[in-house]
Design a protein around this motif. Structure first.
Motif, PDB file in Angstrom:
ATOM      1  N   ASP A  38       5.534   2.462  -6.359  1.00 51.62           N
ATOM      2  CA  ASP A  38       4.401   3.374  -6.234  1.00 51.62           C
ATOM      3  C   ASP A  38       3.090   2.612  -6.027  1.00 51.62           C
ATOM      4  O   ASP A  38       2.179   3.090  -5.369  1.00 51.62           O
ATOM      5  N   LYS A  39       3.000   1.391  -6.578  1.00 50.45           N
ATOM      6  CA  LYS A  39       1.795   0.590  -6.372  1.00 50.45           C
ATOM      7  C   LYS A  39       1.701   0.102  -4.934  1.00 50.45           C
ATOM      8  O   LYS A  39       0.620   0.056  -4.366  1.00 50.45           O
ATOM      9  N   THR A  40       2.826  -0.219  -4.301  1.00 50.98           N
ATOM     10  CA  THR A  40       2.790  -0.679  -2.910  1.00 50.98           C
ATOM     11  C   THR A  40       2.368   0.455  -1.979  1.00 50.98           C
ATOM     12  O   THR A  40       1.701   0.216  -0.986  1.00 50.98           O
ATOM     13  N   LEU A  41       2.759   1.665  -2.294  1.00 43.86           N
ATOM     14  CA  LEU A  41       2.391   2.809  -1.449  1.00 43.86           C
ATOM     15  C   LEU A  41       0.937   3.226  -1.643  1.00 43.86           C
ATOM     16  O   LEU A  41       0.349   3.841  -0.771  1.00 43.86           O
ATOM     17  N   ALA A  42       0.344   2.861  -2.775  1.00 45.84           N
ATOM     18  CA  ALA A  42      -1.032   3.249  -3.058  1.00 45.84           C
ATOM     19  C   ALA A  42      -2.052   2.322  -2.420  1.00 45.84           C
ATOM     20  O   ALA A  42      -3.242   2.613  -2.414  1.00 45.84           O
ATOM     21  N   VAL A  43      -1.608   1.222  -1.860  1.00 45.66           N
ATOM     22  CA  VAL A  43      -2.533   0.230  -1.302  1.00 45.66           C
ATOM     23  C   VAL A  43      -3.178   0.740  -0.048  1.00 45.66           C
ATOM     24  O   VAL A  43      -2.709   1.341   0.783  1.00 45.66           O
ATOM     25  N   ALA A  86       4.821 -14.881  -1.940  1.00 44.59           N
ATOM     26  CA  ALA A  86       3.570 -14.898  -1.187  1.00 44.59           C
ATOM     27  C   ALA A  86       2.382 -14.580  -2.094  1.00 44.59           C
ATOM     28  O   ALA A  86       2.486 -13.760  -2.994  1.00 44.59           O
ATOM     29  N   SER A  87       1.282 -15.224  -1.831  1.00 43.75           N
ATOM     30  CA  SER A  87       0.051 -14.992  -2.581  1.00 43.75           C
ATOM     31  C   SER A  87      -0.783 -13.974  -1.829  1.00 43.75           C
ATOM     32  O   SER A  87      -1.548 -14.311  -0.931  1.00 43.75           O
ATOM     33  N   VAL A  88      -0.615 -12.711  -2.173  1.00 45.08           N
ATOM     34  CA  VAL A  88      -1.327 -11.628  -1.500  1.00 45.08           C
ATOM     35  C   VAL A  88      -2.002 -10.702  -2.519  1.00 45.08           C
ATOM     36  O   VAL A  88      -2.087  -9.499  -2.326  1.00 45.08           O
ATOM     37  N   SER A  89      -2.444 -11.265  -3.639  1.00 48.68           N
ATOM     38  CA  SER A  89      -3.142 -10.536  -4.710  1.00 48.68           C
ATOM     39  C   SER A  89      -2.255  -9.556  -5.467  1.00 48.68           C
ATOM     40  O   SER A  89      -2.756  -8.652  -6.113  1.00 48.68           O
ATOM     41  N   PHE A  90      -0.954  -9.706  -5.395  1.00 50.53           N
ATOM     42  CA  PHE A  90      -0.011  -8.912  -6.171  1.00 50.53           C
ATOM     43  C   PHE A  90       0.962  -9.865  -6.842  1.00 50.53           C
ATOM     44  O   PHE A  90       1.269 -10.922  -6.306  1.00 50.53           O
ATOM     45  N   MET A  91       1.445  -9.476  -8.013  1.00 48.07           N
ATOM     46  CA  MET A  91       2.400 -10.310  -8.742  1.00 48.07           C
ATOM     47  C   MET A  91       3.597  -9.468  -9.165  1.00 48.07           C
ATOM     48  O   MET A  91       3.504  -8.252  -9.294  1.00 48.07           O
ATOM     49  N   LEU A 115       5.363  -0.608   5.715  1.00 50.27           N
ATOM     50  CA  LEU A 115       4.365  -1.575   5.257  1.00 50.27           C
ATOM     51  C   LEU A 115       4.511  -1.854   3.760  1.00 50.27           C
ATOM     52  O   LEU A 115       4.348  -2.997   3.321  1.00 50.27           O
ATOM     53  N   ALA A 116       4.849  -0.835   2.974  1.00 52.69           N
ATOM     54  CA  ALA A 116       5.071  -1.023   1.538  1.00 52.69           C
ATOM     55  C   ALA A 116       6.266  -1.938   1.303  1.00 52.69           C
ATOM     56  O   ALA A 116       6.236  -2.818   0.431  1.00 52.69           O
ATOM     57  N   GLU A 117       7.321  -1.753   2.075  1.00 52.54           N
ATOM     58  CA  GLU A 117       8.501  -2.608   1.962  1.00 52.54           C
ATOM     59  C   GLU A 117       8.170  -4.050   2.342  1.00 52.54           C
ATOM     60  O   GLU A 117       8.591  -4.998   1.685  1.00 52.54           O
ATOM     61  N   LEU A 118       7.393  -4.219   3.395  1.00 55.20           N
ATOM     62  CA  LEU A 118       6.973  -5.556   3.816  1.00 55.20           C
ATOM     63  C   LEU A 118       6.161  -6.241   2.715  1.00 55.20           C
ATOM     64  O   LEU A 118       6.389  -7.410   2.406  1.00 55.20           O
ATOM     65  N   LEU A 119       5.249  -5.512   2.103  1.00 52.37           N
ATOM     66  CA  LEU A 119       4.456  -6.070   1.009  1.00 52.37           C
ATOM     67  C   LEU A 119       5.360  -6.495  -0.142  1.00 52.37           C
ATOM     68  O   LEU A 119       5.223  -7.596  -0.680  1.00 52.37           O
TER      69      LEU A 119
END
Length: 50
Positions: A45-50, A34-39, A22-26
Motif C-alpha cells: 500500500d505504501k508503494t501505491l501511495a507514492v 536500491a537506495s531510493v528513499s525506501f527501506m 510502477l509500484a512493483e518496480l519500486l
C-alpha cells in the motif's frame, strides 16, 4: 554493442494508468538493495501511495 539507454518521460496520466507496474518496480528495486528513499519491509500500500 550499443550501450545507450533510453528512459521515457511519463506524464501524470500515464503514471496513474501504470501505477501497479510502477509500484512493483519500486518494490523490486528496494528488495534488491536500491537506495531510493525506501527501506525494507516495504508494504504494498505504501508503494501505491507514492
Amino acid at each position: 554493442m550499443d550501450a545507450s539507454i533510453t528512459v521515457p518521460r511519463v506524464d501524470a496520466d500515464k503514471a496513474a494508468a501504470d501505477g501497479e507496474t510502477l509500484a512493483e518496480l519500486l518494490a523490486v528495486c528496494v528488495e534488491g538493495g536500491a537506495s531510493v528513499s525506501f527501506m525494507l519491509p516495504l508494504a504494498r500500500d505504501k508503494t501505491l501511495a507514492v
